[in-house]
Write a protein that holds these residues in place. Structure first.
Motif, PDB file in Angstrom:
ATOM      1  N   GLY A  76       0.815  -1.210   0.000  1.00 44.22           N
ATOM      2  CA  GLY A  76       0.000   0.000   0.000  1.00 44.22           C
ATOM      3  C   GLY A  76       0.848   1.259   0.000  1.00 44.22           C
ATOM      4  N   ILE A  77       1.926   1.258   0.786  1.00 44.15           N
ATOM      5  CA  ILE A  77       2.808   2.431   0.838  1.00 44.15           C
ATOM      6  C   ILE A  77       3.502   2.643  -0.504  1.00 44.15           C
ATOM      7  N   VAL A  78       3.987   1.562  -1.116  1.00 45.63           N
ATOM      8  CA  VAL A  78       4.680   1.677  -2.407  1.00 45.63           C
ATOM      9  C   VAL A  78       3.736   2.200  -3.478  1.00 45.63           C
ATOM     10  N   VAL A  79       2.546   1.602  -3.580  1.00 48.60           N
ATOM     11  CA  VAL A  79       1.594   1.993  -4.622  1.00 48.60           C
ATOM     12  C   VAL A  79       1.142   3.434  -4.426  1.00 48.60           C
ATOM     13  N   CYS A  80       0.722   3.776  -3.208  1.00 50.04           N
ATOM     14  CA  CYS A  80       0.247   5.144  -2.948  1.00 50.04           C
ATOM     15  C   CYS A  80       1.375   6.163  -3.101  1.00 50.04           C
ATOM     16  N   GLY A  81       2.584   5.803  -2.652  1.00 53.26           N
ATOM     17  CA  GLY A  81       3.707   6.726  -2.775  1.00 53.26           C
ATOM     18  C   GLY A  81       4.095   6.982  -4.222  1.00 53.26           C
ATOM     19  N   LEU A  82       4.143   5.930  -5.029  1.00 49.43           N
ATOM     20  CA  LEU A  82       4.478   6.098  -6.443  1.00 49.43           C
ATOM     21  C   LEU A  82       3.407   6.899  -7.171  1.00 49.43           C
ATOM     22  N   ILE A  83       2.148   6.577  -6.914  1.00 44.77           N
ATOM     23  CA  ILE A  83       1.056   7.306  -7.563  1.00 44.77           C
ATOM     24  C   ILE A  83       1.122   8.780  -7.206  1.00 44.77           C
ATOM     25  N   LEU A  84       1.295   9.085  -5.922  1.00 40.03           N
ATOM     26  CA  LEU A  84       1.330  10.477  -5.480  1.00 40.03           C
ATOM     27  C   LEU A  84       2.505  11.223  -6.095  1.00 40.03           C
ATOM     28  N   ALA A  85       3.682  10.610  -6.083  1.00 41.64           N
ATOM     29  CA  ALA A  85       4.876  11.282  -6.624  1.00 41.64           C
ATOM     30  C   ALA A  85       4.711  11.588  -8.111  1.00 41.64           C
ATOM     31  N   ILE A  86       4.208  10.624  -8.879  1.00 39.86           N
ATOM     32  CA  ILE A  86       4.033  10.835 -10.320  1.00 39.86           C
ATOM     33  C   ILE A  86       2.937  11.858 -10.581  1.00 39.86           C
ATOM     34  N   SER A 203      -5.351  11.909  -2.468  1.00 35.45           N
ATOM     35  CA  SER A 203      -4.801  10.848  -3.298  1.00 35.45           C
ATOM     36  C   SER A 203      -4.520   9.578  -2.497  1.00 35.45           C
ATOM     37  N   VAL A 204      -3.850   9.727  -1.369  1.00 35.95           N
ATOM     38  CA  VAL A 204      -3.487   8.555  -0.573  1.00 35.95           C
ATOM     39  C   VAL A 204      -4.723   7.842  -0.051  1.00 35.95           C
ATOM     40  N   VAL A 205      -5.697   8.589   0.453  1.00 37.04           N
ATOM     41  CA  VAL A 205      -6.919   7.958   0.967  1.00 37.04           C
ATOM     42  C   VAL A 205      -7.645   7.213  -0.146  1.00 37.04           C
ATOM     43  N   ALA A 206      -7.757   7.841  -1.325  1.00 38.64           N
ATOM     44  CA  ALA A 206      -8.473   7.218  -2.438  1.00 38.64           C
ATOM     45  C   ALA A 206      -7.812   5.919  -2.880  1.00 38.64           C
ATOM     46  N   HIS A 207      -6.490   5.930  -3.013  1.00 41.36           N
ATOM     47  CA  HIS A 207      -5.813   4.751  -3.556  1.00 41.36           C
ATOM     48  C   HIS A 207      -5.485   3.722  -2.483  1.00 41.36           C
ATOM     49  N   TRP A 208      -5.354   4.149  -1.250  1.00 34.37           N
ATOM     50  CA  TRP A 208      -5.175   3.177  -0.157  1.00 34.37           C
ATOM     51  C   TRP A 208      -6.447   2.347   0.022  1.00 34.37           C
ATOM     52  N   ASN A 209      -7.604   2.988  -0.152  1.00 34.62           N
ATOM     53  CA  ASN A 209      -8.885   2.299   0.038  1.00 34.62           C
ATOM     54  C   ASN A 209      -9.440   1.672  -1.240  1.00 34.62           C
ATOM     55  N   ASP A 210      -8.737   1.835  -2.351  1.00 35.78           N
ATOM     56  CA  ASP A 210      -9.254   1.350  -3.634  1.00 35.78           C
ATOM     57  C   ASP A 210      -9.232  -0.176  -3.685  1.00 35.78           C
TER      58      ASP A 210
END
Length: 278
Positions: A76-86, A203-210
């Motif tokens: 979850g941290i990797v996916v949300c972190g990469l999405i947010l950074a990009i 962003s993090v809330v949306a993709h962490w809970n997706d």
């Protein structure tokens, strides 16, 4: 009489806010309560928030042992972190160009951004799945991150924020010989942290809970995100052990709660400042 009217209005306002807060907190309170109950206490006819037998340690031990909780949180941290950074890397220059640069087609681009807000991920899920399948990219972080690399909501949020920034600040930077990229990196970004923080929370809330997209592209538990991991936990391991399931849910939701509490001031500031100028 005037003081009484003010006091009555304040009481009514606080009462309405308290009822609203309780309505939003009720599921979380129920989750905390259920995480500490034995199976026999959960399915009793009488509803009680306080467990008759305290099973917190047992339920949390089950949650940590039956599923690779550390792996789920790491994914979850990797996916949300990469999405947010990009997303931030792409959204800030795009929003800056539309807000502060004059070029042909700027208004058309803003209209396209507004229209992009209306397109849900569900509408593009099938062609994206086919594309990733043909690239043999399913069950990978690339498949989880790539569809969300461009956030039209992020562009719109930063666009509103940059419009409120004074043009004199940018003109002064240009007079100092800065390029547009230099202005973004040394002027825009340092002043945009409230907006970046606000967008980061969204962003993090949306993709962490997706759950929808990971459920489509991930079948290997090694790449499971937290919501998908809970689904595996419930279906494959926990059965009807709702106490352990609620304990696992608490572990997964706790990072979001702590992140929001830590960034609450910046979040409110960012939301306020993005609405200063339309």
């Amino acid at each position: 009489m005037n003081n009484q009217s003010i006091s009555l209005a304040r009481i009514i306002r606080l009462s309405v806010l308290s009822v609203g807060a309780l309505a939003f907190l009720a599921p979380y309170i129920f989750m905390i309560s259920t995480a500490g109950k034995a199976q026999s206490d959960i399915f009793t006819s009488s509803l009680s928030l306080i467990p008759q037998q305290w099973f917190y340690l047992q339920n949390f031990a089950k949650a940590l042992s039956r599923v690779s909780m550390g792996r789920l949180l790491f994914n979850g941290i990797v996916v949300c972190g990469l999405i947010l950074a990009i997303q931030v890397t792409i959204a800030i220059p795009c929003a800056y160009a539309m807000a502060k640069l004059k070029f042909r087609g700027a208004q058309a681009m803003i209209v396209l951004v507004m229209l992009g807000l209306l397109v849900p991920i569900h509408a593009t899920a099938l062609p994206l799945y086919v594309a990733f399948d043909r690239m043999s990219a399913l069950n990978s972080f690339f498949a989880l991150v790539a569809p969300f690399s461009i956030s039209v909501f992020g562009i719109f949020l930063f666009l509103q924020f940059f419009r409120a920034m004074p043009d004199d600040l940018i003109h002064a930077a240009r007079l100092d010989g800065m390029s547009e990229i230099g202005i973004i990196g040394r002027v825009i970004v340092p002043n945009a942290w409230p907006a970046i923080t606000a967008f980061a929370i969204f962003s993090v809330v949306a993709h962490w809970n997706d759950l929808y997209w990971p459920l489509i592209v991930v079948s290997n538990q090694a790449y499971a995100t937290p919501p998908l991991g809970l689904l595996y936990f419930r279906a494959a391991e926990a059965g009807d052990d709702y106490g352990a399931l609620m304990a696992a849910t608490l572990i997964i939701t706790l990072p979001l709660v702590l992140a929001f509490l830590f960034a609450q001031k910046r979040f409110v500031e960012g939301i306020t400042m993005t609405g200063l100028k339309g």
